[in-house]
Design a protein around this motif. Structure first.
Motif, short mmCIF file in Angstrom:
data_model
loop_
_atom_site.label_atom_id
_atom_site.label_comp_id
_atom_site.label_asym_id
_atom_site.label_seq_id
_atom_site.Cartn_x
_atom_site.Cartn_y
_atom_site.Cartn_z
N ASP A 30 0.83 -1.20 0.00
CA ASP A 30 0.00 0.00 0.00
C ASP A 30 0.87 1.26 0.00
O ASP A 30 0.60 2.22 -0.74
CB ASP A 30 -0.91 -0.02 1.23
N LEU A 31 1.93 1.27 0.81
CA LEU A 31 2.80 2.45 0.89
C LEU A 31 3.52 2.72 -0.43
O LEU A 31 3.85 3.87 -0.75
CB LEU A 31 3.83 2.26 2.01
N ALA A 32 3.75 1.68 -1.20
CA ALA A 32 4.47 1.83 -2.47
C ALA A 32 3.68 2.61 -3.51
O ALA A 32 4.23 2.96 -4.56
CB ALA A 32 4.86 0.46 -3.03
N THR A 33 2.41 2.90 -3.25
CA THR A 33 1.65 3.72 -4.19
C THR A 33 2.14 5.16 -4.20
O THR A 33 1.89 5.90 -5.14
CB THR A 33 0.14 3.72 -3.84
N SER A 34 2.85 5.56 -3.14
CA SER A 34 3.41 6.91 -3.06
C SER A 34 4.80 6.91 -3.67
O SER A 34 5.65 6.07 -3.34
CB SER A 34 3.48 7.36 -1.59
N ARG A 35 5.07 7.86 -4.55
CA ARG A 35 6.39 7.96 -5.17
C ARG A 35 7.48 8.15 -4.10
O ARG A 35 8.54 7.52 -4.17
CB ARG A 35 6.42 9.12 -6.16
N THR A 36 7.23 9.01 -3.12
CA THR A 36 8.21 9.26 -2.07
C THR A 36 8.52 7.99 -1.29
O THR A 36 9.69 7.65 -1.04
CB THR A 36 7.71 10.35 -1.12
N HIS A 37 7.48 7.27 -0.90
CA HIS A 37 7.68 6.02 -0.18
C HIS A 37 8.41 5.01 -1.05
O HIS A 37 9.31 4.29 -0.58
CB HIS A 37 6.33 5.43 0.24
N ALA A 38 8.00 4.93 -2.31
CA ALA A 38 8.60 3.94 -3.21
C ALA A 38 10.10 4.16 -3.34
O ALA A 38 10.89 3.20 -3.26
CB ALA A 38 7.92 4.03 -4.58
N GLU A 39 10.50 5.39 -3.54
CA GLU A 39 11.93 5.68 -3.69
C GLU A 39 12.69 5.39 -2.40
O GLU A 39 13.82 4.88 -2.43
CB GLU A 39 12.12 7.13 -4.14
N PHE A 40 12.06 5.69 -1.27
CA PHE A 40 12.71 5.42 0.02
C PHE A 40 12.85 3.91 0.23
O PHE A 40 13.89 3.43 0.72
CB PHE A 40 11.91 6.05 1.15
N MET A 41 11.82 3.17 -0.13
CA MET A 41 11.86 1.72 0.02
C MET A 41 12.98 1.11 -0.83
O MET A 41 13.70 0.20 -0.38
CB MET A 41 10.50 1.12 -0.36
N VAL A 42 13.12 1.59 -2.07
CA VAL A 42 14.18 1.08 -2.94
C VAL A 42 15.56 1.41 -2.37
O VAL A 42 16.48 0.59 -2.39
CB VAL A 42 14.02 1.65 -4.37
N GLN A 43 15.70 2.63 -1.84
CA GLN A 43 16.97 3.04 -1.24
C GLN A 43 17.33 2.14 -0.06
O GLN A 43 18.51 1.94 0.24
CB GLN A 43 16.88 4.49 -0.78
N ASN A 44 16.33 1.59 0.60
CA ASN A 44 16.56 0.74 1.77
C ASN A 44 16.39 -0.74 1.45
O ASN A 44 15.97 -1.53 2.30
CB ASN A 44 15.67 1.18 2.92
N SER A 79 11.97 4.47 -9.24
CA SER A 79 12.02 3.13 -8.64
C SER A 79 11.89 2.04 -9.69
O SER A 79 12.44 0.94 -9.53
CB SER A 79 10.92 2.98 -7.57
N GLN A 80 11.19 2.32 -10.80
CA GLN A 80 11.10 1.33 -11.86
C GLN A 80 12.47 1.03 -12.46
O GLN A 80 12.82 -0.12 -12.73
CB GLN A 80 10.15 1.80 -12.95
N LYS A 81 13.25 2.08 -12.69
CA LYS A 81 14.59 1.89 -13.25
C LYS A 81 15.45 1.02 -12.35
O LYS A 81 16.28 0.24 -12.82
CB LYS A 81 15.26 3.23 -13.49
N GLN A 82 15.26 1.17 -11.03
CA GLN A 82 16.09 0.41 -10.09
C GLN A 82 15.81 -1.09 -10.15
O GLN A 82 16.69 -1.90 -9.83
CB GLN A 82 15.85 0.92 -8.66
N ILE A 83 14.61 -1.47 -10.55
CA ILE A 83 14.26 -2.89 -10.61
C ILE A 83 15.21 -3.63 -11.53
O ILE A 83 15.67 -4.73 -11.24
CB ILE A 83 12.80 -3.07 -11.08
N ALA A 84 15.53 -2.98 -12.66
CA ALA A 84 16.40 -3.63 -13.66
C ALA A 84 17.86 -3.71 -13.23
O ALA A 84 18.64 -4.45 -13.82
CB ALA A 84 16.28 -2.90 -14.99
N THR A 85 18.23 -2.96 -12.18
CA THR A 85 19.64 -2.94 -11.76
C THR A 85 19.97 -4.00 -10.73
O THR A 85 21.15 -4.24 -10.46
CB THR A 85 20.00 -1.56 -11.18
N VAL A 86 18.97 -4.62 -10.14
CA VAL A 86 19.22 -5.64 -9.10
C VAL A 86 19.50 -6.97 -9.80
O VAL A 86 18.62 -7.53 -10.46
CB VAL A 86 18.02 -5.76 -8.15
N LYS A 87 20.69 -7.45 -9.66
CA LYS A 87 21.11 -8.66 -10.35
C LYS A 87 20.22 -9.85 -10.01
O LYS A 87 20.02 -10.17 -8.84
CB LYS A 87 22.56 -8.98 -9.99
N GLY A 88 19.69 -10.47 -11.05
CA GLY A 88 18.88 -11.68 -10.86
C GLY A 88 17.41 -11.41 -10.65
O GLY A 88 16.59 -12.34 -10.70
#
Length: 463
Positions: free
Chosen positions: A85-99, A134-143
């Protein structure tokens, strides 16, 4: 690696599992930049609680000390749904990816045997994929891409619904080519088509066909990597068979909003495929497809499926352009003409659909100029056309107003298509007046002389 679920019994011929539970929706555009009061440490603590026992908790870089190395499925579901649910927010999404939420989910998908955990994992990534960064980061995680694609082999409907939603978003993003390469193997594409062909779940049909639609509408490089192989594996015939299935539901007693949206998605996928080089010929040569589209036009109750009927009209016009002989299938089909005219009000906002309607009408009426007049059929045609004078007159007035706001090239083309149809209507109306004494009136097809005069006046005024 493939995550295996319970084996399917020999009797099961299609994917049909429990309906998805109520899950957090994909973010609407207006939610992207909403302010948040959620404590960042709370988000980090939730991410920690999703850690599988195989992952090193020290990789999560915050100051908390208490870490749940592994939690039960029920607790995982509770924490995961909050993050979903929190990932619907851009701010939350970017923070989640950073962590490192993506790394945690990768580890989870690697070891989880729970379909619900897999569904939530895919749902979280799907919402993350709604935001560019955050979408771009998905492709950078190996595997991660590989294991996401591998979830296509999980036989669970809710998981597959989230899978196709996620794949559709990523394929349309800036890393679409990377995803297209991952989807290229024949085993992957065959599995996708198998799901489309075998599931009876309306939501899964819509999501999987929506994914195929996204491929057809993608940039050239993405489409070239995936679409030719899908066509080779039978995509056109699968979509045609699926259209037949959905129309049978609409004609039967299963008219429901979820079926309407499925039908619309299937038709849009066929429409997109029909204009792609290398795909159009097979569709244009399919009489089965043409007859199914005509069935759509002849539906008596069109209100709930109006959008689908408009799409069917555009497709028919395109098929007639590529295969002129198909007009012989409908040139004396009075129900088709009646149904076509009933679609006019629904197509008023779409110039392409308007042009398609007038083009089909023009082609139908051309038969009367090229062949010996059948006075009975002519009489019935005139009866139908005259009975629809109110719809025709309103459309022509509206068409005139909108044409004045178009570019000159588009306006000239629209005028040419419409004028050809109106001149042919006027022609057969005049022919009818010379032949009317040769035909005995029919209660089913009475011609109102006043309406006929209005029809002729209308044709001459707007042509």
């Amino acid at each position: 690696m493939s995550i295996q679920s319970e084996p399917i019994s020999d009797e099961e011929e299609e994917i049909e599992f429990e309906q998805p539970a109520q899950n957090p929706p994909a973010p609407a555009d207006e939610l992207f930049d909403i302010s948040t009061t959620v404590d960042p440490s709370y988000i980090i603590s939730l991410i920690r609680k999703l850690l599988p026992s195989t992952m090193n908790p020290t990789s999560i870089n915050d100051q908390e000390k208490n870490v749940s190395h592994s939690v039960g499925d029920d607790c995982w579901e509770e924490h995961g749904c909050v993050l979903w649910d929190l990932a619907t927010s851009r701010t939350h999404a970017e923070f989640m990816v950073q962590n490192l939420i993506l790394e945690v989910i990768l580890a989870t998908l690697t070891v989880s045997q729970s379909p619900r955990v897999t569904e939530i994992s895919l749902g979280i990534i799907g919402n993350l994929a709604c935001h560019e960064v955050s979408q771009k980061q998905i492709a950078t995680v190996k595997g991660l891409i590989e294991i996401i694609v591998d979830q296509l082999f999980v036989d669970d409907t809710p998981c597959l619904c989230e899978e196709f939603r996620l794949l559709t978003l990523c394929l349309q993003g800036s890393e679409g080519v990377t995803w297209a390469h991952a989807l290229q193997p024949e085993t992957i594409l065959s599995r996708i088509l198998w799901i489309v062909e075998n599931t009876l779940n309306p939501q899964l049909i819509e999501k999987s066909v929506g994914f195929l639609l996204a491929i057809s509408e993608s940039e050239d490089e993405v489409r070239t990597l995936v679409l030719p192989q899908l066509v080779k594996l039978g995509l056109p015939s699968i979509l045609t068979n699926l259209l037949a299935f959905e129309i049978s539901k609409i004609e039967g007693d299963e008219r429901s909003p979820e079926r309407y949206s499925v039908l619309d998605t299937v038709l849009r996928a066929i429409e997109a495929l029909a204009v792609v080089d290398g795909c159009s010929q097979e569709l244009c040569s399919s009489k089965k497809l043409f007859n199914l589209l005509c069935t759509m036009i002849k539906l008596t109750d069109k209100i709930e499926v109006a959008t689908s009927c408009v799409t069917a009209t555009v497709l028919i016009a395109n098929l007639l352009t590529d295969s002129e002989d198909l007009i012989l299938e409908i040139n004396e089909d009075l129900d088709f003409l009646h149904g076509l005219l009933d679609i006019i009000p629904f197509a008023s906002d779409e110039m392409e659909a308007r042009n398609a309607l007038w083009d089909i009408i023009s082609r139908l009426l051309t038969q009367f100029q090229q062949e010996k007049m059948n006075s009975i059929i002519l009489y019935k045609y005139i009866s139908i056309l005259a009975s629809k004078i109110d719809i025709i007159e309103e459309e022509l007035l509206d068409h005139q107003l909108t044409s004045s706001n178009q570019d000159q090239t588009g306006s000239e083309r629209n005028l040419r298509i419409r004028t050809a149809a109106l001149k042919r209507i006027d022609f057969i109306a005049s022919q009818w007046l010379t032949l009317k004494d040769q035909v005995s009136p029919s209660d089913a097809y009475m011609v109102n002389e006043r309406d006929l005069d209005r029809l002729k006046d209308c044709c001459r005024k707007y042509s």
